[in-house]
Design an enzyme around this catalytic site. Sequence first.
Site, mmCIF file in Angstrom:
data_model
loop_
_atom_site.group_PDB
_atom_site.id
_atom_site.type_symbol
_atom_site.label_atom_id
_atom_site.label_comp_id
_atom_site.label_asym_id
_atom_site.label_seq_id
_atom_site.Cartn_x
_atom_site.Cartn_y
_atom_site.Cartn_z
ATOM 1 C CD GLU A 50 -2.879 -1.133 0.068
ATOM 2 O OE1 GLU A 50 -3.337 -0.284 -0.508
ATOM 3 O OE2 GLU A 50 -3.348 -2.299 -0.506
ATOM 4 N N GLY A 108 3.688 -6.720 -2.382
ATOM 5 C CA GLY A 108 4.057 -6.361 -1.255
ATOM 6 C C GLY A 108 5.558 -5.733 -0.994
ATOM 7 C CE LYS A 155 0.201 -7.190 -8.162
ATOM 8 N NZ LYS A 155 0.768 -6.383 -7.101
#
Length: 239
Positions: A15, A121, A40
């Site tokens: 994030e 992440g 991805k």
Amino acid sequence: MSTALSVFVTGTDTEIGKTFVSAAMLHGFARHGLRAAALKPVAAGAYERDGIWRNEDADQLDAAANVALPPELRTPFLLKAPAAPHIVAAHEGVTLDIDTIVASHREALTRANVVVVEGVGGFRVPLNDTQDTADLAVALGLPVVLVVGIRLGCISHALLTADAIRQRGLTLAGWVANHVDPAMSYADENVATIRDWLAREHRAPLLGRVAHLRPAAPESAAAMLDIAALVDTLRRAQH
């Protein structure tokens, strides 16, 4: 051997705008005259539309790329729950296999001039019982761009991640300061500190500062990145 360029994008945390910056890079590569595709490899958090499972991050990358890859090639491992990948994979009966991702990347290189691989992440997120995303970066053998979310604590996170990248024998091609907290005190001083330390210890340049944009617009953020410098670095890394 493919002559296509490729880069692995990681972040100091989750994030912090890694997908947003990856999308901005894709726009920048396209403006640079390159056919740009996105990978991805592992995405956690899916929604169903028209009978097809999708992922918001992957959708954002697809929208920014000017070379479309089939979903199963772009994201070989799409997990439904938005949580730590190795935990979700175990619950969903999926084995996150690095060899499968390497094969997807090899195929993507045949379809584009540049492939942006976005990790999941931070730099060391477990994929299974013995391997993490750092192992994936090593298996791909790519230069790394580090996205630093500029917020309290970012200096230590940036320096620790840069050290971890070097310990794996990888090249830190540069880093991007992404201003995720518009109210942060001493943001300029934080960026300057990271810039000086990463330049001195890793010879890693600051590739750009991405302002806090509302609404988020990766095509606008692309203009804040030094794409020409990144392309030069990626080309040198091939030799």
